[in-house]
Design a protein around this motif. Structure first.
Motif, mmCIF file in Angstrom:
data_model
loop_
_atom_site.group_PDB
_atom_site.id
_atom_site.type_symbol
_atom_site.label_atom_id
_atom_site.label_comp_id
_atom_site.label_asym_id
_atom_site.label_seq_id
_atom_site.Cartn_x
_atom_site.Cartn_y
_atom_site.Cartn_z
ATOM 1 N N UNK A 1 46.314 28.291 36.728
ATOM 2 C CA UNK A 1 45.168 27.690 36.995
ATOM 3 C C UNK A 1 44.457 25.893 36.878
ATOM 4 N N UNK A 2 44.466 25.053 37.772
ATOM 5 C CA UNK A 2 44.505 24.173 37.547
ATOM 6 C C UNK A 2 43.309 23.174 36.601
ATOM 7 N N UNK A 3 43.731 22.149 35.757
ATOM 8 C CA UNK A 3 42.780 21.397 34.875
ATOM 9 C C UNK A 3 42.488 20.536 35.893
ATOM 10 N N UNK A 4 42.543 20.037 36.884
ATOM 11 C CA UNK A 4 41.844 19.647 37.852
ATOM 12 C C UNK A 4 40.675 21.011 38.508
ATOM 13 N N UNK A 5 40.593 21.694 39.352
ATOM 14 C CA UNK A 5 40.008 22.254 39.455
ATOM 15 C C UNK A 5 38.534 22.697 38.367
ATOM 16 N N UNK A 6 39.163 22.776 36.914
ATOM 17 C CA UNK A 6 38.267 23.196 36.116
ATOM 18 C C UNK A 6 37.262 21.796 35.575
ATOM 19 N N UNK A 7 37.779 20.816 35.986
ATOM 20 C CA UNK A 7 37.252 19.019 36.020
ATOM 21 C C UNK A 7 35.927 19.621 37.079
ATOM 22 N N UNK A 8 36.103 19.617 38.165
ATOM 23 C CA UNK A 8 35.445 19.530 38.905
ATOM 24 C C UNK A 8 34.200 20.824 38.962
ATOM 25 N N UNK A 9 34.714 22.118 38.630
ATOM 26 C CA UNK A 9 33.651 23.314 37.914
ATOM 27 C C UNK A 9 32.656 22.657 36.896
ATOM 28 N N UNK A 10 33.333 21.330 36.483
ATOM 29 C CA UNK A 10 32.230 21.181 34.905
ATOM 30 C C UNK A 10 31.601 20.643 35.669
ATOM 31 N N UNK A 11 31.766 19.161 36.554
ATOM 32 C CA UNK A 11 30.650 18.616 36.861
ATOM 33 C C UNK A 11 29.679 18.788 37.658
ATOM 34 N N UNK A 12 30.397 19.978 38.624
ATOM 35 C CA UNK A 12 29.403 20.855 39.654
ATOM 36 C C UNK A 12 28.493 21.603 39.058
ATOM 37 N N UNK A 13 28.217 21.075 37.434
ATOM 38 C CA UNK A 13 27.328 22.115 36.842
ATOM 39 C C UNK A 13 26.770 21.246 35.984
ATOM 40 N N UNK A 14 27.257 20.518 36.244
ATOM 41 C CA UNK A 14 26.238 19.243 34.952
ATOM 42 C C UNK A 14 24.900 19.459 35.273
ATOM 43 N N UNK A 15 24.259 19.696 36.326
ATOM 44 C CA UNK A 15 22.517 19.801 36.377
ATOM 45 C C UNK A 15 22.488 20.844 35.711
ATOM 46 N N UNK A 16 22.867 21.773 34.986
ATOM 47 C CA UNK A 16 22.485 23.122 34.705
ATOM 48 C C UNK A 16 22.285 22.735 32.957
ATOM 49 N N UNK A 17 22.922 21.859 32.242
ATOM 50 C CA UNK A 17 22.799 21.528 31.052
ATOM 51 C C UNK A 17 21.819 20.123 31.350
ATOM 52 N N UNK A 18 21.342 20.133 30.192
ATOM 53 C CA UNK A 18 20.433 19.115 29.206
ATOM 54 C C UNK A 18 21.421 17.812 28.876
ATOM 55 N N UNK A 19 22.492 18.462 28.541
ATOM 56 C CA UNK A 19 23.369 16.998 27.751
ATOM 57 C C UNK A 19 24.571 16.786 28.627
ATOM 58 N N UNK A 20 25.003 15.728 28.060
ATOM 59 C CA UNK A 20 26.522 15.679 29.241
ATOM 60 C C UNK A 20 28.088 15.479 28.276
ATOM 61 N N UNK A 21 29.031 16.094 29.326
ATOM 62 C CA UNK A 21 30.067 16.712 28.730
ATOM 63 C C UNK A 21 30.866 15.426 29.818
ATOM 64 N N UNK A 22 31.791 15.360 29.396
ATOM 65 C CA UNK A 22 32.799 14.224 29.239
ATOM 66 C C UNK A 22 33.876 15.158 29.243
ATOM 67 N N UNK A 23 34.424 14.411 30.385
ATOM 68 C CA UNK A 23 36.037 15.635 30.815
ATOM 69 C C UNK A 23 37.228 14.096 30.390
ATOM 70 N N UNK A 24 38.298 14.245 29.207
ATOM 71 C CA UNK A 24 39.413 14.198 29.224
ATOM 72 C C UNK A 24 40.626 14.951 29.620
ATOM 73 N N UNK A 25 41.339 14.830 31.226
ATOM 74 C CA UNK A 25 42.103 15.387 31.467
ATOM 75 C C UNK A 25 43.557 14.979 29.912
ATOM 76 N N UNK A 26 44.243 16.151 29.981
ATOM 77 C CA UNK A 26 45.432 16.400 29.049
ATOM 78 C C UNK A 26 46.722 16.992 29.461
ATOM 79 N N UNK A 27 47.525 16.288 28.583
ATOM 80 C CA UNK A 27 49.245 16.608 29.961
ATOM 81 C C UNK A 27 50.312 16.296 29.053
ATOM 82 N N UNK A 28 51.030 17.143 29.098
ATOM 83 C CA UNK A 28 52.571 16.220 29.034
ATOM 84 C C UNK A 28 53.544 15.522 29.390
ATOM 85 N N UNK A 29 53.278 16.045 30.884
ATOM 86 C CA UNK A 29 53.357 14.603 31.895
ATOM 87 C C UNK A 29 53.262 13.158 32.029
#
Length: 129
Positions: A60-88
């Motif tokens: 899977x891609x963490x970028x895809x997950x970040x997009x899924x989290x953003x796409x469902x933001x309106x369904x939550x009553x709190x803000x979720x912030x995403x930070x991508x991490x990598x050994x690159x």
């Protein structure tokens, strides 16, 4: 630091090390997830403030997950912030991170409560991570 954090990575060894290190630095680690499906369920169940997402989650891609989290933001009553991490390196990731809905990027070698807070602060004051 009262920030509630969920860590998403396909490496059990990394999850264990990151959870211990960040908790010892005062972060509230509410959970760890090994894949996108578990992460999405944990976001709803655990209500983290920030989700650390590995760029490469096995097949899977963490970028895809970040997009899924953003796409469902309106369904939550709190803000979720995403930070991508990598050994690159940041240089390898900078363009991809800027194109993603993630707020910042942190190199795994530099991962700490301070670098997470700094990354979040830099996005809030208008500078880029």
């Amino acid at each position: 630091m009262g920030m509630r954090c969920l860590i998403v990575d396909d490496s059990t060894a990394f999850l264990t090390a990151a959870e211990r290190a960040l908790a010892s630095q005062g972060m509230a680690i509410v959970g760890v997830a090994h894949d996108s499906a578990q992460a999405m369920a944990d976001i709803d169940a655990l209500r983290p403030d920030v989700v650390l997402v590995d760029v490469y989650l096995g097949a899977e891609s963490g970028f895809d997950l970040a997009e899924r989290i953003e796409a469902t933001a309106g369904e939550r009553s709190w803000a979720v912030q995403v930070i991508l991490i990598s050994s690159h390196s940041r240089d390898e990731m900078v363009d991809l991170v800027h194109e993603s809905p993630a707020l910042a990027f942190v190199d795994k070698a530099e991962l700490s409560a301070r670098t997470i807070q700094d990354a979040l602060n830099s996005t809030h004051d208008g500078s880029s991570a």
